[in-house]
Write a protein that holds these residues in place. Structure first.
Motif, PDB file in Angstrom:
ATOM      1  N   PRO A 147       0.959  -1.291   0.102  1.00 37.39           N
ATOM      2  CA  PRO A 147       0.151  -0.059  -0.105  1.00 37.39           C
ATOM      3  C   PRO A 147       0.770   1.209   0.077  1.00 37.39           C
ATOM      4  CG  PRO A 147      -0.732  -1.724   1.759  1.00 37.39           C
ATOM      5  CD  PRO A 147       0.487  -2.129   0.847  1.00 37.39           C
ATOM      6  N   GLU A 148       1.906   1.219   0.980  1.00 32.34           N
ATOM      7  CA  GLU A 148       2.843   2.547   0.698  1.00 32.34           C
ATOM      8  C   GLU A 148       3.394   2.690  -0.674  1.00 32.34           C
ATOM      9  OE1 GLU A 148       5.608   2.524   3.975  1.00 32.34           O
ATOM     10  OE2 GLU A 148       4.195   2.020   5.490  1.00 32.34           O
ATOM     11  N   VAL A 149       3.801   1.786  -1.223  1.00 30.56           N
ATOM     12  CA  VAL A 149       4.331   1.762  -2.674  1.00 30.56           C
ATOM     13  C   VAL A 149       3.408   2.278  -3.425  1.00 30.56           C
ATOM     14  CG1 VAL A 149       5.394   0.543  -4.407  1.00 30.56           C
ATOM     15  CG2 VAL A 149       6.170   0.147  -1.986  1.00 30.56           C
ATOM     16  N   VAL A 150       2.200   1.825  -3.351  1.00 27.96           N
ATOM     17  CA  VAL A 150       1.441   2.060  -4.300  1.00 27.96           C
ATOM     18  C   VAL A 150       0.926   3.824  -4.138  1.00 27.96           C
ATOM     19  CG1 VAL A 150      -1.281   2.034  -4.948  1.00 27.96           C
ATOM     20  CG2 VAL A 150       0.045   0.044  -4.783  1.00 27.96           C
ATOM     21  N   GLU A 151       0.611   3.955  -2.913  1.00 28.13           N
ATOM     22  CA  GLU A 151       0.050   5.336  -2.567  1.00 28.13           C
ATOM     23  C   GLU A 151       0.936   6.329  -3.176  1.00 28.13           C
ATOM     24  OE1 GLU A 151      -1.091   8.492   0.919  1.00 28.13           O
ATOM     25  OE2 GLU A 151      -1.165   6.408   1.400  1.00 28.13           O
ATOM     26  N   ASN A 152       2.563   6.107  -3.009  1.00 27.73           N
ATOM     27  CA  ASN A 152       3.666   7.093  -3.194  1.00 27.73           C
ATOM     28  C   ASN A 152       3.711   6.961  -4.983  1.00 27.73           C
ATOM     29  OD1 ASN A 152       6.316   8.481  -3.000  1.00 27.73           O
ATOM     30  ND2 ASN A 152       7.113   6.467  -3.935  1.00 27.73           N
ATOM     31  N   LEU A 153       3.828   5.878  -5.401  1.00 29.43           N
ATOM     32  CA  LEU A 153       3.722   5.964  -6.991  1.00 29.43           C
ATOM     33  C   LEU A 153       2.587   6.614  -7.595  1.00 29.43           C
ATOM     34  CD1 LEU A 153       5.082   4.455  -9.656  1.00 29.43           C
ATOM     35  CD2 LEU A 153       3.460   2.548  -9.248  1.00 29.43           C
ATOM     36  N   THR A 154       1.359   6.510  -6.998  1.00 32.09           N
ATOM     37  CA  THR A 154       0.324   7.110  -7.607  1.00 32.09           C
ATOM     38  C   THR A 154       0.546   8.687  -7.511  1.00 32.09           C
ATOM     39  OG1 THR A 154      -1.120   5.104  -6.882  1.00 32.09           O
ATOM     40  CG2 THR A 154      -2.235   7.399  -7.413  1.00 32.09           C
ATOM     41  N   SER A 155       0.829   9.028  -6.416  1.00 34.96           N
ATOM     42  CA  SER A 155       1.044  10.401  -6.304  1.00 34.96           C
ATOM     43  C   SER A 155       1.930  11.157  -6.947  1.00 34.96           C
ATOM     44  CB  SER A 155       1.483  10.950  -4.857  1.00 34.96           C
ATOM     45  OG  SER A 155       2.590  10.248  -4.411  1.00 34.96           O
ATOM     46  N   LYS A 156       3.191  10.210  -7.417  1.00 38.63           N
ATOM     47  CA  LYS A 156       4.248  10.998  -7.987  1.00 38.63           C
ATOM     48  C   LYS A 156       3.807  11.053  -9.759  1.00 38.63           C
ATOM     49  CE  LYS A 156       8.428  10.333  -5.505  1.00 38.63           C
ATOM     50  NZ  LYS A 156       7.672  10.459  -4.185  1.00 38.63           N
ATOM     51  N   THR A 171      -3.573  -5.418  -9.077  1.00 40.02           N
ATOM     52  CA  THR A 171      -3.518  -6.922  -9.166  1.00 40.02           C
ATOM     53  C   THR A 171      -4.179  -7.453  -8.149  1.00 40.02           C
ATOM     54  OG1 THR A 171      -1.627  -8.569  -8.846  1.00 40.02           O
ATOM     55  CG2 THR A 171      -1.345  -6.586  -7.475  1.00 40.02           C
ATOM     56  N   PRO A 172      -4.697  -8.869  -8.371  1.00 44.91           N
ATOM     57  CA  PRO A 172      -5.526  -9.523  -7.567  1.00 44.91           C
ATOM     58  C   PRO A 172      -4.772 -10.380  -6.576  1.00 44.91           C
ATOM     59  CG  PRO A 172      -5.563 -10.639  -9.576  1.00 44.91           C
ATOM     60  CD  PRO A 172      -4.606  -9.320  -9.787  1.00 44.91           C
ATOM     61  N   ASN A 173      -3.263 -10.362  -6.867  1.00 38.36           N
ATOM     62  CA  ASN A 173      -2.676 -11.298  -6.155  1.00 38.36           C
ATOM     63  C   ASN A 173      -2.043 -10.516  -4.848  1.00 38.36           C
ATOM     64  OD1 ASN A 173      -2.366 -13.351  -8.387  1.00 38.36           O
ATOM     65  ND2 ASN A 173      -1.217 -11.770  -9.312  1.00 38.36           N
ATOM     66  N   VAL A 174      -3.012 -10.280  -4.071  1.00 43.53           N
ATOM     67  CA  VAL A 174      -2.660  -9.661  -2.681  1.00 43.53           C
ATOM     68  C   VAL A 174      -3.849 -10.174  -1.547  1.00 43.53           C
ATOM     69  CG1 VAL A 174      -2.080  -7.367  -3.463  1.00 43.53           C
ATOM     70  CG2 VAL A 174      -4.288  -7.840  -3.348  1.00 43.53           C
ATOM     71  N   THR A 175      -3.428  -9.997  -0.537  1.00 38.16           N
ATOM     72  CA  THR A 175      -4.290 -10.611   0.663  1.00 38.16           C
ATOM     73  C   THR A 175      -5.750  -9.725   0.822  1.00 38.16           C
ATOM     74  OG1 THR A 175      -2.257 -10.934   1.937  1.00 38.16           O
ATOM     75  CG2 THR A 175      -4.549 -11.012   3.062  1.00 38.16           C
ATOM     76  N   ASP A 176      -5.384  -8.237   0.612  1.00 40.27           N
ATOM     77  CA  ASP A 176      -6.793  -7.462   0.838  1.00 40.27           C
ATOM     78  C   ASP A 176      -6.744  -6.257  -0.294  1.00 40.27           C
ATOM     79  OD1 ASP A 176      -8.993  -5.881   1.522  1.00 40.27           O
ATOM     80  OD2 ASP A 176      -8.212  -5.856   3.493  1.00 40.27           O
ATOM     81  N   ALA A 178      -8.949  -4.337  -1.164  1.00 34.84           N
ATOM     82  CA  ALA A 178      -9.477  -2.928  -0.693  1.00 34.84           C
ATOM     83  C   ALA A 178      -8.353  -2.166  -0.159  1.00 34.84           C
ATOM     84  CB  ALA A 178     -10.522  -2.986   0.231  1.00 34.84           C
ATOM     85  N   VAL A 179      -7.472  -2.681   0.729  1.00 37.67           N
ATOM     86  CA  VAL A 179      -6.275  -1.721   1.305  1.00 37.67           C
ATOM     87  C   VAL A 179      -5.448  -1.094   0.168  1.00 37.67           C
ATOM     88  CG1 VAL A 179      -4.245  -1.787   2.689  1.00 37.67           C
ATOM     89  CG2 VAL A 179      -5.965  -3.230   3.325  1.00 37.67           C
ATOM     90  N   ILE A 180      -5.209  -1.543  -1.038  1.00 36.57           N
ATOM     91  CA  ILE A 180      -4.449  -1.382  -2.236  1.00 36.57           C
ATOM     92  C   ILE A 180      -5.216  -0.318  -2.733  1.00 36.57           C
ATOM     93  CG2 ILE A 180      -3.169  -1.818  -4.114  1.00 36.57           C
ATOM     94  CD1 ILE A 180      -1.997  -3.223  -1.632  1.00 36.57           C
ATOM     95  N   ALA A 181      -6.616  -0.469  -3.061  1.00 34.71           N
ATOM     96  CA  ALA A 181      -7.412   0.480  -3.763  1.00 34.71           C
ATOM     97  C   ALA A 181      -7.457   1.651  -2.744  1.00 34.71           C
ATOM     98  CB  ALA A 181      -8.897   0.012  -3.887  1.00 34.71           C
ATOM     99  N   LYS A 182      -7.358   1.712  -1.547  1.00 33.59           N
ATOM    100  CA  LYS A 182      -7.561   2.882  -0.866  1.00 33.59           C
ATOM    101  C   LYS A 182      -6.356   3.661  -0.995  1.00 33.59           C
ATOM    102  CE  LYS A 182     -10.476   1.059   2.848  1.00 33.59           C
ATOM    103  NZ  LYS A 182     -10.610   0.578   4.429  1.00 33.59           N
ATOM    104  N   ALA A 183      -5.229   2.836  -0.865  1.00 34.94           N
ATOM    105  CA  ALA A 183      -3.876   3.512  -1.197  1.00 34.94           C
ATOM    106  C   ALA A 183      -3.756   4.284  -2.433  1.00 34.94           C
ATOM    107  CB  ALA A 183      -2.598   2.503  -1.043  1.00 34.94           C
ATOM    108  N   ALA A 184      -4.432   3.731  -3.672  1.00 35.48           N
ATOM    109  CA  ALA A 184      -4.486   4.517  -4.984  1.00 35.48           C
ATOM    110  C   ALA A 184      -5.343   5.665  -4.710  1.00 35.48           C
ATOM    111  CB  ALA A 184      -4.809   3.585  -5.834  1.00 35.48           C
TER     112      ALA A 184
END
Length: 308
Positions: A147-156, A171-176, A178-184
């Motif tokens: 999530p931290e990587v996704v949020e940082n990448l998205t902002s840049k 990617t669906p290859n994650v545990t949750d 929704a957490v990744i979507a929130k990071a985006a």
């Protein structure tokens, strides 16, 4: 008259349908010549990277009974050539068709460079950020799983893309998911698209080896649809962003399911292996399906799934 037009950031579409990234290449594959592409809601390009890439070892594709396993890799001539030789000529041929360009990279700097060049081309309506690329700069981990990587990448990438909206492809290859979507969303994404392929393996009993040259590959098609619907719905409940849903869509009924789950638009990929005219065929069937459901505007379906 039944309305099937949709509008999401950057994309005003006559119908909710677009090809999944890679399906029609850069509008230069045999499948993309079979019909007038203006019948689609939007065109999604194959992923571009900073430099040219040749892709993964052969064989790259295995067609299964209920899906496709692929390990094509991000084969492309590099972003400068993609803009000059692919996107600009395509835009000249289809001036009224919204174009979604796909951004890949091996580092944050790569993504920023590619996104900036694609956005500055003046020819794209939106960017899809393919965060399923291996993050080479960080030990091979995929960008889209942290999530931290996704949020940082998205902002840049958002800063580099200017006025062009960005959709983060999850990617669906994650545990949750929704957490990744929130990071985006926290990173400033204008929308998300999901799901990318599910990591899979098929084995040839005669050789006792994987059927793909790269061993593992991404599974797509009908077999992944229940997973995709579940993840689209979870993301719909977690964020306020528009969703482009994909994963085994082959019929107008499938489109209705994804929109009920929370998608505002959809992408069709593997269905083209069986029907190169899948998108115009689905578009033609949508009004009938909506009429049978008693729906006059397809946008009224979004997120209307009724839980038991």
């Amino acid at each position: 008259m039944t309305k099937i037009a949709v509008k999401i950031p950057g994309l005003t579409m006559k119908n909710p349908l677009m090809p999944a990234s890679g399906t029609f290449g850069f509008g230069d594959t045999p499948a993309s010549t079979k019909f007038d592409l203006n019948q689609m809601g939007a065109m999604v390009m194959k992923t571009a990277t900073v430099s040219s890439r040749t892709g993964n070892p052969q064989p790259q594709i295995k067609v299964l009974e209920d899906g496709v396993l692929n390990s094509v890799g991000l084969t492309n001539p590099g972003v400068d050539s993609v803009v000059a030789d692919k996107i600009l000529p395509f835009k000249a041929k289809y001036p009224d068709l919204p174009i979604v360009a796909s951004v890949g990279g091996s580092s944050v700097a790569d993504y920023v460079e590619v996104a900036g060049k694609l956005a500055n081309s003046g020819a794209v309506s939106a960017l899809e950020i393919n965060v399923s690329c291996p993050n080479v700069a960080n030990g091979g981990m995929h960008f889209g799983t942290d999530p931290e990587v996704v949020e940082n990448l998205t902002s840049k990438v958002k800063a580099a893309s200017g006025q062009v909206p960005i959709y983060v492809k999850l990617t669906p290859n994650v545990t949750d998911i929704a957490v990744i979507a929130k990071a985006a969303e926290n990173g400033g994404a204008d929308g998300v698209s999901l799901i990318n392929t599910i990591l899979g393996l098929e084995i040839d009993l005669k050789t006792c080896r994987p059927v793909l040259g790269n061993n593992y590959g991404g599974l797509s098609g009908q077999s992944v649809q229940p997973v995709a619907l579940r993840m689209v719905n979870q993301v719909y409940q977690a964020v306020k962003l528009p969703i482009i849903g994909m994963g085994g869509i082959a019929t107008a009924e499938d489109v209705a399911k994804f929109m009920l789950a929370g998608a505002s638009a959809v992408a069709v990929g593997t269905a083209h292996f069986k029907d190169s005219l899948a998108i115009p065929h689905i578009a033609a069937e949508l009004p009938r399906v909506l009429d049978e459901m008693g729906v006059s505007d397809i946008n009224d379906l979004v997120g209307q799934l009724k839980f038991n």
